[in-house]
Design an enzyme around this catalytic site. Structure first.
Site, mmCIF file in Angstrom:
data_model
loop_
_atom_site.group_PDB
_atom_site.id
_atom_site.type_symbol
_atom_site.label_atom_id
_atom_site.label_comp_id
_atom_site.label_asym_id
_atom_site.label_seq_id
_atom_site.Cartn_x
_atom_site.Cartn_y
_atom_site.Cartn_z
ATOM 1 C CB THR A 43 47.225 38.866 44.508
ATOM 2 O OG1 THR A 43 46.440 37.672 44.516
ATOM 3 C CG2 THR A 43 47.567 39.283 45.921
ATOM 4 C CE1 TYR A 45 48.984 45.593 37.807
ATOM 5 C CE2 TYR A 45 48.778 43.215 38.044
ATOM 6 C CZ TYR A 45 49.412 44.317 37.500
ATOM 7 O OH TYR A 45 50.479 44.137 36.655
ATOM 8 C CB ALA A 46 44.104 43.656 45.584
ATOM 9 N N GLY A 48 41.530 48.120 47.228
ATOM 10 C CA GLY A 48 40.688 48.428 48.400
ATOM 11 C C GLY A 48 41.186 47.801 49.679
ATOM 12 C CD GLU A 119 36.518 48.259 49.370
ATOM 13 O OE1 GLU A 119 36.064 47.166 49.049
ATOM 14 O OE2 GLU A 119 37.728 48.534 49.316
ATOM 15 C CG ASP A 221 45.358 29.790 31.950
ATOM 16 O OD1 ASP A 221 44.560 30.301 31.134
ATOM 17 O OD2 ASP A 221 46.552 30.094 31.999
ATOM 18 C CG HIS A 242 35.221 47.599 40.281
ATOM 19 N ND1 HIS A 242 34.966 48.941 40.418
ATOM 20 C CD2 HIS A 242 35.805 47.206 41.438
ATOM 21 C CE1 HIS A 242 35.383 49.336 41.620
ATOM 22 N NE2 HIS A 242 35.898 48.304 42.260
ATOM 23 N NE ARG A 287 32.847 46.052 43.799
ATOM 24 C CZ ARG A 287 34.013 45.545 44.172
ATOM 25 N NH1 ARG A 287 34.450 44.441 43.618
ATOM 26 N NH2 ARG A 287 34.743 46.134 45.077
ATOM 27 C CG HIS A 348 36.599 43.705 39.639
ATOM 28 N ND1 HIS A 348 37.843 44.285 39.539
ATOM 29 C CD2 HIS A 348 36.361 43.543 40.981
ATOM 30 C CE1 HIS A 348 38.344 44.471 40.751
ATOM 31 N NE2 HIS A 348 37.471 44.010 41.638
ATOM 32 N NE ARG A 383 34.852 39.895 44.723
ATOM 33 C CZ ARG A 383 35.691 40.915 44.898
ATOM 34 N NH1 ARG A 383 36.264 41.098 46.072
ATOM 35 N NH2 ARG A 383 35.968 41.741 43.915
ATOM 36 C CB SER A 388 37.955 37.942 46.505
ATOM 37 O OG SER A 388 38.354 39.251 46.265
#
Ligand code: FAD
Ligand code: SIN
Length: 549
Positions: A43, A45-46, A48, A119, A221, A242, A287, A348, A383, A388
């Site tokens: 999260t 590093y999101a 867009g 996007e 995990d 990506h 994508r 990604h 996706r 997401s």
């Protein structure tokens, strides 16, 4: 940590875990366990943003259409309808919690409106964002709200190891989740924790691949834990690559947001030729299509990267809209206002995961899964960008609401304590690093953007061999986060290979050269993996959508 103090145990402090905790905390005390620092997550590093139909020219129907086209017709109808319809309400809620999205001057003088981004695969501008650091702002806002909540406690450096179930306790009752074992990393001890509900919000598994946009926490995990507990896992063949990760020897995992292409960025080869121009949507294709085209171009030309060019946009615009990307690239000696950015595709996002409904319920009572670790069926075979974060919000909220009605049970009073390894001092950093690298290399080479059955078979052999060795080693050695991650990583790698071998067609992100077309027979089938049973599939009700590979 007081062991029996919490009604809900949430694993993970990304958007899914944090938002769920805020929503459920009026029903009882919540412990959030997270394996590193609280903000360290995908999260964070999101870039867009979050897709939702909020613009005047947009509608939920249009968002549904785009999502199903990206998902190549395999999106579960109920998930698409529910998540995209409830999305705008959750965005409003996030804003009320303190999230600051970027705004711009509206047509009405003196008034501001959301600065909606564009996007790949979207037919409208619908991405709400906070410049190009949306995820950081989400973490800030949610963590601030949590710090004000008396019913929620966050425990950093707590590593969830395995679930405790009726089956693992050998109880004569229908299987359910009673709690889990957790490594307290600082104190080097394993805790046995019980709860009425355990919620997996541990994110994805990008680290299973040599090149990824994901931070180090993304080792699958939660999926591995659920799998070991016998919980069904679905659609793991659909790993999203990506197309635009920065290619630079010192940049480990830096993403160049798709929003750059949304604002006119053009993908070019070494000679400056815009090779995506032969596709209907040019550089703004879906994508999976762009990643495959880049992969093909690099292989054909023998080049190590391709380029993303946005130099035709005014420098002040770029510096204001993409300050993080501008500054980061500049640190690596690339001025994006003056020169093209070298890029390569990288793993990604995990579209599959623990099989759930849109309320986060798994097949195991007492266990929920939300966010990237879960598979609601929203994304189908691929996706749509920025869906997401939205999915995580909507499903987390719905899960918390559902728990109001569910008859939750107390955990068994005598949960089995952790049995220590026979050689608690044996730590083999070299072996762990070697195995880790081998898994990631095998996955990149044989289970990547373009697959073949032969490569997948080869990957299966290698991964199975490593899995046996790691399992043997795991029983003997001292528990460390590295060892636990290695065991999980090899498990999810195996699940990805198994699922890929199960789907005999190409669809979306799963592109297999032996069968480059979609097979109508598989247009409504999700692959299904359950421990102890051969891989299989289930039929689903899909929203109508495009059926082209
Ligand atoms: P995460 O945010 O990954 O959080 C997982 C948490 O679980 C972490 O706190 C981790 O430490 C913890 N954890 C993991 N394992 C354990 C364990 N064993 N024990 C305890 N804790 C554990 N999506 C969009 O919609 N829009 C975007 O703009 C966008 N940009 C992206 C950019 C990048 C670079 C990346 C990598 C992803 C992006 N995505 C984007 C995808 C999106 O960020 C993720 O899908 C989403 O953030 C996942 O949220 P989550 O809460 O499920 O998991
Ligand atoms: C990006 O900013 O390109 C990432 C968007 C996403 O993964 O949804």
């Amino acid at each position: 940590m007081d062991r029996d103090d919490y009604r809900f145990i949430v694993l993970g402090s990304g958007i899914a875990g944090l938002y769920f905790s805020l929503k459920v905390a009026d029903q009882g005390k919540v412990a959030i366990l997270t394996k590193k620092h609280r903000a360290e997550s995908n999260t964070n590093y999101a870039q867009g943003g979050i897709a939702a139909a909020t613009g005047p020219d947009d509608s939920v129907e249009q968002h549904i259409k785009d999502t199903c086209a990206a998902g190549v017709g395999l999106c579960r109808a109920e998930a698409v309808q529910t998540i995209l319809t409830e999305g705008p309400a959750r965005i409003r809620d996030l804003i009320e919690l303190g999230m600051q999205f970027s705004r711009r001057q509206s047509a009405v003088p003196g008034e501001k409106e959301w600065d909606l981004g564009m996007e790949g695969g979207h037919s409208r501008r619908r991405i709400l964002h906070a410049q190009d650091i949306t995820g950081k702002e989400i973490e800030r806002a949610l963590l601030a709200a949590i710090s004000r909540h008396p019913n929620i406690e966050i425990y950093e450096n707590y590593f969830a190891i395995d679930l405790i179930t009726s089956r693992s306790l050998r109880l004569e009752e229908p299987d359910r989740c009673h709690g889990l074992h957790v490594l307290d990393i600082e104190e080097r001890r394993v805790l046995t924790l019980g709860a009425q509900a355990v919620v997996i919000a541990t994110g994805g598994c990008g680290k299973a691949y040599l090149y990824t946009t994901n931070p180090d926490i993304a080792t699958g995990d939660g999926v591995a834990m659920a799998w070991r507990a016998g919980v069904p896992v679905t659609n793991m063949e659909f790993i999203q690559f990506h197309p635009t990760c920065l290619y630079h020897p010192q940049a480990k995992t830096f993403l160049i947001s798709e929003a750059i292409r949304g604002d006119g960025g053009i993908i070019k080869n070494l000679k400056g030729h815009p090779f995506m121009d032969s596709y209907p949507l040019k550089s703004l294709e879906r994508r999976d299509v762009v990643a495959r085209a880049i992969d093909q171009e690099m292989k054909r030309k023998g080049s190590e990267c391709v380029y993303l060019d946005i130099t035709h946009k005014p420098a002040p615009f770029l510096m204001n809209r993409f300050p993080h990307i501008y500054q980061t690239c500049l640190r690596y000696g690339i001025d994006i206002t003056k020169e093209s950015i070298p890029i390569v595709p990288a793993a990604h996002y995990q579209c599959g995961g623990i099989r759930t409904d849109t309320e986060g319920l798994t097949d195991l009572p007492g266990l929920l899964a939300i966010g990237e670790a879960a598979c609601t069926g929203l994304h189908g075979a691929n996706r749509l960008a920025s869906n997401s974060l939205l999915e995580a919000l909507v499903v987390a909220h719905r899960a918390a609401e559902r728990l109001r009605e569910l008859p939750l049970q107390d955990p068994h009073p005598n949960l089995a304590p952790w049995a220590d390894a026979p050689n608690p001092d044996k730590e083999e950093g070299v072996v762990i690093r070697h195995d880790w690298n081998e898994i990631r290399r095998v996955m990149w080479d044989y289970v990547g953007i373009v697959r073949t059955r032969r490569r997948l078979e080869r990957a299966r052999k290698r991964i199975r061999h490593l899995q046996d060795e790691i399992q043997e080693f795991y029983r003997q050695a001292r528990l460390t986060p590295d060892l636990l991650e290695l065991r999980n990583l090899v498990t999810v790698a195996d699940l990805i290979v198994q699922a890929s071998l199960t789907r005999p067609e190409s669809r979306g992100l799963h592109y297999i050269l032996d069968h480059p077309q979609t097979d109508p027979e598989w247009s409504r089938r999700e692959t299904l993996l359950i421990r102890g049973r051969p891989p299989s599939w289930t039929s689903i009700a899909c929203s109508p959508g495009s059926g082209t590979a």
